[in-house]
Scaffold this motif. Structure first.
Motif, PDB file in Angstrom:
ATOM      1  N   ALA A 201      32.332  20.802  41.138  1.00 15.84           N
ATOM      2  CA  ALA A 201      33.235  22.091  41.232  1.00 15.84           C
ATOM      3  C   ALA A 201      33.369  23.083  40.510  1.00 15.84           C
ATOM      4  CB  ALA A 201      34.836  21.215  40.850  1.00 15.84           C
ATOM      5  N   ILE A 202      33.526  24.329  41.398  1.00 17.82           N
ATOM      6  CA  ILE A 202      33.388  25.458  40.743  1.00 17.82           C
ATOM      7  C   ILE A 202      34.618  26.215  41.028  1.00 17.82           C
ATOM      8  CG2 ILE A 202      32.297  27.674  40.913  1.00 17.82           C
ATOM      9  CD1 ILE A 202      29.555  26.486  41.810  1.00 17.82           C
ATOM     10  N   VAL A 203      35.351  26.640  40.181  1.00 13.62           N
ATOM     11  CA  VAL A 203      36.527  27.274  40.371  1.00 13.62           C
ATOM     12  C   VAL A 203      36.614  28.681  40.212  1.00 13.62           C
ATOM     13  CG1 VAL A 203      39.082  27.459  39.665  1.00 13.62           C
ATOM     14  CG2 VAL A 203      37.907  25.058  39.768  1.00 13.62           C
ATOM     15  N   MET A 204      36.876  29.541  41.038  1.00 10.82           N
ATOM     16  CA  MET A 204      36.547  31.055  41.019  1.00 10.82           C
ATOM     17  C   MET A 204      38.042  31.598  41.154  1.00 10.82           C
ATOM     18  SD  MET A 204      33.511  32.073  43.306  1.00 10.82           S
ATOM     19  CE  MET A 204      31.901  31.409  42.955  1.00 10.82           C
ATOM     20  N   ARG A 205      38.168  32.561  40.083  1.00 14.35           N
ATOM     21  CA  ARG A 205      39.624  33.659  39.955  1.00 14.35           C
ATOM     22  C   ARG A 205      38.854  35.003  40.051  1.00 14.35           C
ATOM     23  NH1 ARG A 205      43.670  30.965  37.000  1.00 14.35           N
ATOM     24  NH2 ARG A 205      43.665  28.645  37.640  1.00 14.35           N
ATOM     25  N   THR A 206      39.945  36.003  40.388  1.00 10.66           N
ATOM     26  CA  THR A 206      39.859  37.125  40.314  1.00 10.66           C
ATOM     27  C   THR A 206      40.861  37.768  39.401  1.00 10.66           C
ATOM     28  OG1 THR A 206      39.773  39.103  41.807  1.00 10.66           O
ATOM     29  CG2 THR A 206      41.241  37.634  42.397  1.00 10.66           C
ATOM     30  N   PHE A 207      40.551  39.202  38.989  1.00 12.92           N
ATOM     31  CA  PHE A 207      41.467  40.033  38.378  1.00 12.92           C
ATOM     32  C   PHE A 207      42.152  40.902  39.202  1.00 12.92           C
ATOM     33  CE2 PHE A 207      41.280  38.960  33.648  1.00 12.92           C
ATOM     34  CZ  PHE A 207      40.020  38.106  33.796  1.00 12.92           C
ATOM     35  N   SER A 208      41.666  40.779  40.578  1.00 12.51           N
ATOM     36  CA  SER A 208      42.374  41.962  41.582  1.00 12.51           C
ATOM     37  C   SER A 208      43.702  41.759  41.926  1.00 12.51           C
ATOM     38  CB  SER A 208      41.453  41.732  42.649  1.00 12.51           C
ATOM     39  OG  SER A 208      40.089  42.216  42.545  1.00 12.51           O
ATOM     40  N   LYS A 209      44.136  40.235  41.734  1.00 12.00           N
ATOM     41  CA  LYS A 209      45.453  39.978  42.526  1.00 12.00           C
ATOM     42  C   LYS A 209      46.766  39.850  41.626  1.00 12.00           C
ATOM     43  CE  LYS A 209      43.216  39.809  46.462  1.00 12.00           C
ATOM     44  NZ  LYS A 209      43.097  40.774  47.320  1.00 12.00           N
ATOM     45  N   SER A 210      46.923  38.874  40.740  1.00 10.13           N
ATOM     46  CA  SER A 210      47.786  38.519  39.880  1.00 10.13           C
ATOM     47  C   SER A 210      47.820  39.748  38.636  1.00 10.13           C
ATOM     48  CB  SER A 210      47.747  37.408  39.360  1.00 10.13           C
ATOM     49  OG  SER A 210      46.369  36.929  38.902  1.00 10.13           O
ATOM     50  N   PHE A 211      46.574  39.982  38.129  1.00 13.34           N
ATOM     51  CA  PHE A 211      46.087  40.825  37.131  1.00 13.34           C
ATOM     52  C   PHE A 211      45.975  42.214  37.391  1.00 13.34           C
ATOM     53  CE2 PHE A 211      44.408  36.832  35.445  1.00 13.34           C
ATOM     54  CZ  PHE A 211      45.088  36.948  34.306  1.00 13.34           C
ATOM     55  N   SER A 212      46.414  42.748  38.873  1.00 12.77           N
ATOM     56  CA  SER A 212      46.544  44.044  39.110  1.00 12.77           C
ATOM     57  C   SER A 212      45.440  44.974  38.904  1.00 12.77           C
ATOM     58  CB  SER A 212      47.810  44.731  38.786  1.00 12.77           C
ATOM     59  OG  SER A 212      48.868  43.931  38.805  1.00 12.77           O
ATOM     60  N   LEU A 213      44.127  44.355  38.655  1.00  8.11           N
ATOM     61  CA  LEU A 213      43.033  45.089  38.523  1.00  8.11           C
ATOM     62  C   LEU A 213      41.962  45.276  39.603  1.00  8.11           C
ATOM     63  CD1 LEU A 213      42.311  43.995  34.637  1.00  8.11           C
ATOM     64  CD2 LEU A 213      43.380  46.161  35.635  1.00  8.11           C
ATOM     65  N   ALA A 214      42.364  45.449  41.087  1.00 11.56           N
ATOM     66  CA  ALA A 214      41.534  45.565  42.059  1.00 11.56           C
ATOM     67  C   ALA A 214      40.509  46.461  41.862  1.00 11.56           C
ATOM     68  CB  ALA A 214      42.386  45.652  43.379  1.00 11.56           C
ATOM     69  N   GLY A 215      40.952  47.699  41.201  1.00 15.15           N
ATOM     70  CA  GLY A 215      40.133  48.760  40.990  1.00 15.15           C
ATOM     71  C   GLY A 215      38.926  48.757  40.036  1.00 15.15           C
ATOM     72  N   LEU A 216      38.911  47.702  39.284  1.00 16.80           N
ATOM     73  CA  LEU A 216      37.971  47.317  38.262  1.00 16.80           C
ATOM     74  C   LEU A 216      37.013  46.342  38.607  1.00 16.80           C
ATOM     75  CD1 LEU A 216      37.930  48.865  35.513  1.00 16.80           C
ATOM     76  CD2 LEU A 216      40.202  49.007  36.471  1.00 16.80           C
ATOM     77  N   ARG A 217      37.214  45.414  39.738  1.00 18.19           N
ATOM     78  CA  ARG A 217      36.235  44.397  40.025  1.00 18.19           C
ATOM     79  C   ARG A 217      35.774  43.633  39.002  1.00 18.19           C
ATOM     80  NH1 ARG A 217      37.646  43.961  43.233  1.00 18.19           N
ATOM     81  NH2 ARG A 217      35.934  43.232  44.472  1.00 18.19           N
ATOM     82  N   VAL A 218      36.670  42.527  38.707  1.00 20.37           N
ATOM     83  CA  VAL A 218      36.112  41.320  37.893  1.00 20.37           C
ATOM     84  C   VAL A 218      36.603  40.254  38.547  1.00 20.37           C
ATOM     85  CG1 VAL A 218      36.310  40.542  35.633  1.00 20.37           C
ATOM     86  CG2 VAL A 218      36.382  42.995  35.724  1.00 20.37           C
ATOM     87  N   GLY A 219      35.708  39.119  38.398  1.00 20.09           N
ATOM     88  CA  GLY A 219      35.921  37.908  38.926  1.00 20.09           C
ATOM     89  C   GLY A 219      35.186  36.917  37.850  1.00 20.09           C
ATOM     90  N   VAL A 220      35.740  35.765  37.928  1.00 20.64           N
ATOM     91  CA  VAL A 220      35.270  34.468  36.958  1.00 20.64           C
ATOM     92  C   VAL A 220      35.101  33.322  37.606  1.00 20.64           C
ATOM     93  CG1 VAL A 220      35.729  35.626  34.734  1.00 20.64           C
ATOM     94  CG2 VAL A 220      37.229  33.954  35.837  1.00 20.64           C
ATOM     95  N   ALA A 221      33.838  32.468  37.291  1.00 21.25           N
ATOM     96  CA  ALA A 221      33.851  31.440  37.877  1.00 21.25           C
ATOM     97  C   ALA A 221      33.672  30.300  36.730  1.00 21.25           C
ATOM     98  CB  ALA A 221      32.228  31.218  38.622  1.00 21.25           C
ATOM     99  N   VAL A 222      34.346  29.250  36.798  1.00 19.45           N
ATOM    100  CA  VAL A 222      34.234  28.493  35.903  1.00 19.45           C
ATOM    101  C   VAL A 222      33.528  26.898  36.278  1.00 19.45           C
ATOM    102  CG1 VAL A 222      35.845  26.848  34.241  1.00 19.45           C
ATOM    103  CG2 VAL A 222      36.637  29.073  34.873  1.00 19.45           C
ATOM    104  N   ALA A 223      32.786  26.624  35.832  1.00 26.27           N
ATOM    105  CA  ALA A 223      31.762  25.378  36.001  1.00 26.27           C
ATOM    106  C   ALA A 223      31.212  24.716  34.866  1.00 26.27           C
ATOM    107  CB  ALA A 223      31.068  25.828  37.458  1.00 26.27           C
ATOM    108  N   ARG A 224      30.619  23.615  35.208  1.00 28.76           N
ATOM    109  CA  ARG A 224      29.779  22.922  34.357  1.00 28.76           C
ATOM    110  C   ARG A 224      28.848  23.984  33.632  1.00 28.76           C
ATOM    111  NH1 ARG A 224      30.061  16.961  34.593  1.00 28.76           N
ATOM    112  NH2 ARG A 224      31.985  16.807  35.083  1.00 28.76           N
ATOM    113  N   PRO A 225      28.291  23.888  32.396  1.00 26.72           N
ATOM    114  CA  PRO A 225      27.544  24.817  31.755  1.00 26.72           C
ATOM    115  C   PRO A 225      26.030  24.742  32.507  1.00 26.72           C
ATOM    116  CG  PRO A 225      28.522  23.668  29.991  1.00 26.72           C
ATOM    117  CD  PRO A 225      28.949  23.014  31.410  1.00 26.72           C
ATOM    118  N   GLU A 226      25.829  23.683  33.129  1.00 24.50           N
ATOM    119  CA  GLU A 226      24.343  23.833  33.811  1.00 24.50           C
ATOM    120  C   GLU A 226      24.291  24.527  35.075  1.00 24.50           C
ATOM    121  OE1 GLU A 226      26.072  20.748  33.145  1.00 24.50           O
ATOM    122  OE2 GLU A 226      26.126  19.272  34.681  1.00 24.50           O
ATOM    123  N   ILE A 227      25.564  24.765  35.568  1.00 21.71           N
ATOM    124  CA  ILE A 227      25.866  25.548  36.725  1.00 21.71           C
ATOM    125  C   ILE A 227      25.979  27.042  36.245  1.00 21.71           C
ATOM    126  CG2 ILE A 227      27.791  26.200  38.583  1.00 21.71           C
ATOM    127  CD1 ILE A 227      28.046  23.308  39.351  1.00 21.71           C
TER     128      ILE A 227
END
Lengths: 349, 349
Positions: A201-227
């Motif tokens: 499982a890899i869970v991806m989140r963005t700062f563009s929607k709920s955090f109102s930062l679409a202009g800054l372009r930030v996303g994160v992926a949460v997954a096992r360290p080997e991934i």
């Protein structure tokens, strides 16, 4: 194109929604947050050291990855990868984990970029048809592929299959499962804990929607360290600029501000759905900051889209199968939604 | 790694130079500009509309592409593509124009990332050996490949082959020629006009070096419109954030500020080379904002690198063939160079 790749000959590339310059436009077409980000973000940008422009940023976005790990209940930055918007993460997951010729799985309809990315990478793409109510068919659970894009909530309807269904899928699926939670802060629950229990499982989140930062372009992926380690191999050297890193760290530090904006959007979403239903639209349940307004009569959905546009109200219309008779509408402010509903009343009168 | 690609098994990824947190470090290791960017950049960032954070940026970076086209003598944005640092452009040019299994050509030694990127893409890589003075051998002109990375000036020496040589290469080479001009503002001339005459020439520039904007991540590629169109197919939807676009536009608008900083760096480069030569280093001619200081005696170059580091002076040491006896040193301020030379005197005494 003399120097082009055969694989790109018929690719058109992703066409993003319009960004009109006119500030008076009621912009309900690209699922931006109608409320500004936390004031702490601007404070953090103003407080950046003088050298932040001149010097390279932190190549590994350590601070951002740490604060995300802490917020999401993980043991340190090793569980988090940060990218130049979820755009970059979605493209990178193919380059990092899929060989050309492999199969990439998703559903139809969903975020169109999944198929575009598979095409650009030379992968095969299979989109399993959702049922009439945009829910998963049982056949989905017996599919096999190298990787699956699973958007939850899923555009363009905002449907959100139960967590238990996603978990059942992770258990049985033979490849990686990218749970695209771009819109999940607007939903009732999330799958952020899945990487703890599921190595695929890899869970991806963005700062563009709920955090109102679409202009800054930030996303994160949460997954096992080997991934995460594999992502670190394939990333561009300095993929996230200093301003975007600082903005995302500050936004994460004022989580309550985001939650308050989300609560407002969720309340307005209810009003929007009621207003649309009262006008005769069919609106499937949405847990995102957009709704799919289905309309079978005259004028056509496409005509309504154009008439709204002439009125300075932008929504999204897709020339795609199953979506010809629908508009995707971003949940704006109450005032914007009132203007939309008023305009629809005039158009449908 | 269970879900990994075979192709990545032995890839280590690019290791960027250290970014020490201590502001007292004399940082001559990553070729940053020692002088700040134009004050117009900060003004432009402060003047961004309130919605610049909340809304998506211009997906096509139109304004930036237009000002670059104008500055570089091209007829509009169709000739320019903008990316998230030259990092992104270098990776994209492979994804856009090279099939896995194709050959990518460059020289040795050069910017190590070319080989890493070819490896990540599943392409073959050939680095033609430069002669002892880091100049092109005649055999280079009869090579065949899908694409060639041609850095001018070429790291780590800063050598700059004559324009006529590069032009001769463009004429005879069967693939695309990426002329990496990251450091060209510090050189005597450039090849920015080549895309007008050569359909296979792509000239790349960065805002990280001469414009002092490494923290913002902006690069541009200038090429024929049919090449730019292919880049637009493969780009991430919103690859360049609003702040970086605005910063680069403002920096381009104060070109004289950049030129004044470059003049200072070039003057200091002369002093640095003289100082190093007086200490017994061999320094090949450099037209970049760094020099390669070759040292064959005792203590070894690696020991000198470590002793400098203990003194709070960071330069770059590469554990690569032909570079074991050398230090790559960024041209800092006059004061920083004085401190470096003083420290070297003590170390070599």
């Amino acid at each position: 194109m003399k120097f082009g790749r055969k694989i790109l000959r018929d690719v058109e590339g992703y066409v993003p929604g319009e960004q009109p310059a006119d500030p008076k436009v009621v912009k309900l077409n690209t699922n931006e947050n109608p409320y500004p980000p936390s004031p702490k973000v601007l404070e953090a940008l103003r407080a950046l050291p003088a050298d932040a422009m001149r010097r390279y940023p932190d190549a590994l976005s350590e601070e951002l990855r740490c604060v995300c790990a802490e917020r999401y209940g993980y043991d340190g930055a090793d569980w988090v990868f940060a990218g130049n918007g979820m755009d970059e993460l979605l493209a990178m997951v193919l380059r990092t984990f899929v060989d050309p010729g492999d199969t990439v799985l998703s559903v139809y309809p969903t975020y169109v970029i999944y198929e575009t990315l598979a095409q650009l990478h030379g992968a095969l793409y299979k989109g399993v048809e959702l049922d009439e109510g945009f829910q998963l068919p049982e056949t989905f659970f017996s599919e096999s592929a190298r990787l699956c894009f699973f958007a939850r909530p899923n555009p363009p309807s905002g449907a959100c299959p139960p967590r238990a269904e996603v978990e059942r899928f992770c258990e049985s699926f033979d490849g990686l499962v990218v749970i695209d939670e771009a819109y999940v802060d607007f939903a009732d629950d999330d799958c952020m804990d899945f990487p703890k229990r599921h190595e695929n499982a890899i869970v991806m989140r963005t700062f563009s929607k709920s955090f109102s930062l679409a202009g800054l372009r930030v996303g994160v992926a949460v997954a096992r360290p080997e991934i995460v380690r594999e992502f670190l191999k394939t990333k561009d050297s300095y993929n996230l600029n200093a301003f975007s890193q600082a903005a995302a760290v500050a936004a994460m530090g004022d989580y309550a501000h985001m939650e308050a904006n989300v609560a407002k959007v969720r309340a307005t979403r209810g009003r929007l759905i009621e207003g649309l239903q009262a006008l005769g639209f069919t609106v499937p349940e949405s847990q995102a900051n957009f709704v799919l307004a289905q309309w079978d009569g005259a004028p056509s959905a496409k005509e309504i889209f154009q008439r709204l546009r002439e009125d300075g109200i932008y929504v999204r219309y897709f020339e795609h199968r199953r979506l010809e008779n629908a508009l995707r509408i971003t949940v704006g402010t109450d005032d914007e939604i009132d203007r939309l509903i008023d305009a629809l009343k005039r158009i449908l009168a």
